[in-house]
Design a protein around this motif. Structure first.
Motif, PDB file in Angstrom:
ATOM      1  N   SER A 137      12.131  -0.857  -2.946  1.00  0.00           N
ATOM      2  CA  SER A 137      10.698  -0.645  -2.381  1.00  0.00           C
ATOM      3  C   SER A 137       9.646  -0.607  -2.394  1.00  0.00           C
ATOM      4  O   SER A 137       8.861  -2.314  -3.328  1.00  0.00           O
ATOM      5  CB  SER A 137      10.824   0.402  -4.743  1.00  0.00           C
ATOM      6  OG  SER A 137       9.615   0.472  -4.344  1.00  0.00           O
ATOM      7  N   PRO A 138       8.331  -0.245  -1.912  1.00  0.00           N
ATOM      8  CA  PRO A 138       7.328  -1.320  -1.711  1.00  0.00           C
ATOM      9  C   PRO A 138       7.193  -1.121  -3.025  1.00  0.00           C
ATOM     10  O   PRO A 138       5.819  -1.969  -3.064  1.00  0.00           O
ATOM     11  CB  PRO A 138       6.983  -0.040  -0.792  1.00  0.00           C
ATOM     12  CG  PRO A 138       7.618   1.083   0.053  1.00  0.00           C
ATOM     13  CD  PRO A 138       8.170   0.612  -0.571  1.00  0.00           C
ATOM     14  N   TYR A 196      17.727  -1.074   1.177  1.00  0.00           N
ATOM     15  CA  TYR A 196      15.808  -0.413   0.968  1.00  0.00           C
ATOM     16  C   TYR A 196      15.377  -1.249   0.009  1.00  0.00           C
ATOM     17  O   TYR A 196      15.462  -1.816  -0.941  1.00  0.00           O
ATOM     18  CB  TYR A 196      15.887   0.952   0.780  1.00  0.00           C
ATOM     19  CG  TYR A 196      14.847   1.406   0.361  1.00  0.00           C
ATOM     20  CD1 TYR A 196      13.989   1.148   0.707  1.00  0.00           C
ATOM     21  CD2 TYR A 196      14.697   1.856  -1.434  1.00  0.00           C
ATOM     22  CE1 TYR A 196      12.337   2.241   0.927  1.00  0.00           C
ATOM     23  CE2 TYR A 196      12.963   2.241  -2.013  1.00  0.00           C
ATOM     24  CZ  TYR A 196      12.532   2.269  -0.652  1.00  0.00           C
ATOM     25  OH  TYR A 196      11.240   3.194  -0.874  1.00  0.00           O
ATOM     26  N   SER A 214      14.619  -6.577   1.962  1.00  0.00           N
ATOM     27  CA  SER A 214      14.024  -5.632   2.663  1.00  0.00           C
ATOM     28  C   SER A 214      15.185  -5.583   4.394  1.00  0.00           C
ATOM     29  O   SER A 214      15.489  -4.662   4.736  1.00  0.00           O
ATOM     30  CB  SER A 214      13.128  -5.166   2.595  1.00  0.00           C
ATOM     31  OG  SER A 214      12.040  -6.643   3.654  1.00  0.00           O
ATOM     32  N   GLU A 257       0.610   2.595  -0.787  1.00  0.00           N
ATOM     33  CA  GLU A 257       0.132   4.136  -0.627  1.00  0.00           C
ATOM     34  C   GLU A 257       1.981   3.874   0.468  1.00  0.00           C
ATOM     35  O   GLU A 257       2.094   5.575   0.522  1.00  0.00           O
ATOM     36  CB  GLU A 257      -1.104   3.591   0.206  1.00  0.00           C
ATOM     37  CG  GLU A 257      -0.365   4.363   2.044  1.00  0.00           C
ATOM     38  CD  GLU A 257      -1.360   5.783   1.398  1.00  0.00           C
ATOM     39  OE1 GLU A 257      -0.272   6.306   2.063  1.00  0.00           O
ATOM     40  OE2 GLU A 257      -2.094   6.077   0.955  1.00  0.00           O
ATOM     41  N   ARG A 258       2.376   3.591   0.679  1.00  0.00           N
ATOM     42  CA  ARG A 258       3.562   3.396   0.700  1.00  0.00           C
ATOM     43  C   ARG A 258       4.991   3.086  -0.022  1.00  0.00           C
ATOM     44  O   ARG A 258       5.593   3.842   0.779  1.00  0.00           O
ATOM     45  CB  ARG A 258       4.207   1.756   1.747  1.00  0.00           C
ATOM     46  CG  ARG A 258       3.615   1.156   3.015  1.00  0.00           C
ATOM     47  CD  ARG A 258       4.210  -0.514   3.501  1.00  0.00           C
ATOM     48  NE  ARG A 258       2.931  -0.850   3.945  1.00  0.00           N
ATOM     49  CZ  ARG A 258       3.061  -2.326   4.423  1.00  0.00           C
ATOM     50  NH1 ARG A 258       4.366  -2.741   4.647  1.00  0.00           N
ATOM     51  NH2 ARG A 258       1.921  -2.991   4.832  1.00  0.00           N
ATOM     52  N   GLN A 291       4.256   7.644  -0.114  1.00  0.00           N
ATOM     53  CA  GLN A 291       5.075   7.932   1.197  1.00  0.00           C
ATOM     54  C   GLN A 291       6.866   7.900   0.888  1.00  0.00           C
ATOM     55  O   GLN A 291       7.047   9.150   1.550  1.00  0.00           O
ATOM     56  CB  GLN A 291       4.399   6.956   2.512  1.00  0.00           C
ATOM     57  CG  GLN A 291       3.126   7.171   2.948  1.00  0.00           C
ATOM     58  CD  GLN A 291       2.736   5.999   3.956  1.00  0.00           C
ATOM     59  OE1 GLN A 291       3.574   5.501   4.300  1.00  0.00           O
ATOM     60  NE2 GLN A 291       1.551   5.818   4.191  1.00  0.00           N
ATOM     61  N   ASP A 292       7.076   6.950   0.667  1.00  0.00           N
ATOM     62  CA  ASP A 292       8.604   7.006   0.085  1.00  0.00           C
ATOM     63  C   ASP A 292       8.829   7.824  -0.971  1.00  0.00           C
ATOM     64  O   ASP A 292      10.097   7.623  -0.764  1.00  0.00           O
ATOM     65  CB  ASP A 292       9.335   5.354   0.082  1.00  0.00           C
ATOM     66  CG  ASP A 292       9.166   4.582   1.786  1.00  0.00           C
ATOM     67  OD1 ASP A 292       8.735   5.054   2.325  1.00  0.00           O
ATOM     68  OD2 ASP A 292       9.537   3.905   1.608  1.00  0.00           O
ATOM     69  N   ASP A 343      -2.004  -1.482  -0.888  1.00  0.00           N
ATOM     70  CA  ASP A 343      -1.557  -1.045   0.741  1.00  0.00           C
ATOM     71  C   ASP A 343      -0.340  -0.743   0.244  1.00  0.00           C
ATOM     72  O   ASP A 343       0.607   0.017   1.351  1.00  0.00           O
ATOM     73  CB  ASP A 343      -2.084  -2.502   1.691  1.00  0.00           C
ATOM     74  CG  ASP A 343      -2.796  -1.880   2.755  1.00  0.00           C
ATOM     75  OD1 ASP A 343      -4.037  -1.491   2.289  1.00  0.00           O
ATOM     76  OD2 ASP A 343      -3.011  -3.559   2.305  1.00  0.00           O
ATOM     77  N   TYR A 344       0.600  -1.503  -0.515  1.00  0.00           N
ATOM     78  CA  TYR A 344       1.988  -1.416  -0.495  1.00  0.00           C
ATOM     79  C   TYR A 344       2.495   0.062  -1.923  1.00  0.00           C
ATOM     80  O   TYR A 344       3.464   0.980  -1.482  1.00  0.00           O
ATOM     81  CB  TYR A 344       2.756  -2.302  -1.217  1.00  0.00           C
ATOM     82  CG  TYR A 344       3.153  -3.939  -0.466  1.00  0.00           C
ATOM     83  CD1 TYR A 344       4.798  -3.556   0.922  1.00  0.00           C
ATOM     84  CD2 TYR A 344       2.536  -4.569   0.061  1.00  0.00           C
ATOM     85  CE1 TYR A 344       5.062  -4.324   1.510  1.00  0.00           C
ATOM     86  CE2 TYR A 344       2.655  -5.492   1.029  1.00  0.00           C
ATOM     87  CZ  TYR A 344       3.362  -5.926   1.792  1.00  0.00           C
ATOM     88  OH  TYR A 344       4.663  -6.594   2.698  1.00  0.00           O
ATOM     89  N   SER A 351       8.932   6.649  -3.959  1.00  0.00           N
ATOM     90  CA  SER A 351       9.264   5.502  -4.546  1.00  0.00           C
ATOM     91  C   SER A 351       9.511   6.268  -6.003  1.00  0.00           C
ATOM     92  O   SER A 351       9.235   6.671  -6.489  1.00  0.00           O
ATOM     93  CB  SER A 351       9.490   4.432  -4.629  1.00  0.00           C
ATOM     94  OG  SER A 351       9.366   3.814  -3.244  1.00  0.00           O
TER      95      SER A 351
END
Length: 226
Positions: free
Chosen positions: A168-169, A166, A162, A190-191, A194-195, A187-188, A197
């Motif tokens: 991906s979480p 990029y 990373s 959630e990211r 947001q992205d 947690d990941y 993915s």
């Protein structure tokens, strides 16, 4: 347009209209049938329709390795893991150096609890092309099979990757999920939401997440793409 509306906007109704228009304009356009199945029908859990579309795509373009792989992906999503593994083998026969064929092979074998074979498949794919998708899947397989140190090395590899491009979480979430670290996995995840993915599209169908679907964090996230 349909691909953007589905994969970026999660606007299923408008994406479906655009896919249907594309197919009406050219019923023999294999990519329209293919992407309609994978990016629009499958995320809505309309697997019978998705399978019809991917089969039509395969009939129109029988040597497409991407379509062949995604026939297996839909079988995996249907929980027909033996069929998915068999289709992955056919894809490998078609293109022995296609790294993603080993990815879906590994996914199917892992669900059959044939972990050593799954890890070998992921490892073969990674040797051909070390993508984050393959490393994340490998890390998850290591985790669920009890090889924690190997799983954590995959997490380190993803973090190092990373720094250059990029990642991906979602792929990091998978490693922590495999290790049983549910909160870190969420947690990941959630990211990843947001992205936006790509892999989040298939979350409701991804069997690796079945054990945590009753978790409050999962239910909260899953509503976002509905």
């Amino acid at each position: 347009m349909a691909h953007v509306l589905s994969t970026c906007e999660w606007n299923w109704a408008d994406a479906e209209r655009e896919y249907e228009l594309a197919i009406e304009l050219n019923p023999r356009h294999s990519t329209a049938h293919h992407w309609y199945a994978i990016t629009c029908l499958m995320p809505q859990q309309r697997l019978a329709e998705a399978e019809l579309e991917i089969r039509e795509a395969a009939a129109l373009d029988p040597v497409s390795i991407g379509i062949s792989r995604d026939v297996a992906v839909i079988q995996w999503a249907k929980r027909d893991y033996a069929a998915a593994a068999a289709q992955a083998r056919r894809t490998i026969e078609l293109a022995p150096n296609f790294h993603e064929a080993y990815w879906i092979m590994g996914l199917a074998l892992a669900q059959l609890k044939r972990y050593d074979e799954a890890i070998a498949a992921f490892g073969r794919g990674r040797a051909l092309r070390p993508t984050a998708r393959l490393i994340g899947a490998l890390g998850h397989a290591f985790g669920v099979s009890g090889r924690e140190d190997d799983a954590r090395r995959c997490e380190i590899d993803l973090i190092e990757m990373s720094q250059e491009r990029y990642v991906s979480p979602f792929d990091l979430a998978l490693v922590w999920l495999g290790l049983g670290e549910t909160e870190r996995a969420f947690d990941y995840l959630e990211r990843a939401f947001q992205d936006r993915s790509y892999e989040v599209l298939w979350l409701p169908l991804d069997p690796r997440w079945d054990a945590v679907r009753t978790h409050a964090s999962y239910r909260s996230l899953a509503l976002r793409s509905a």
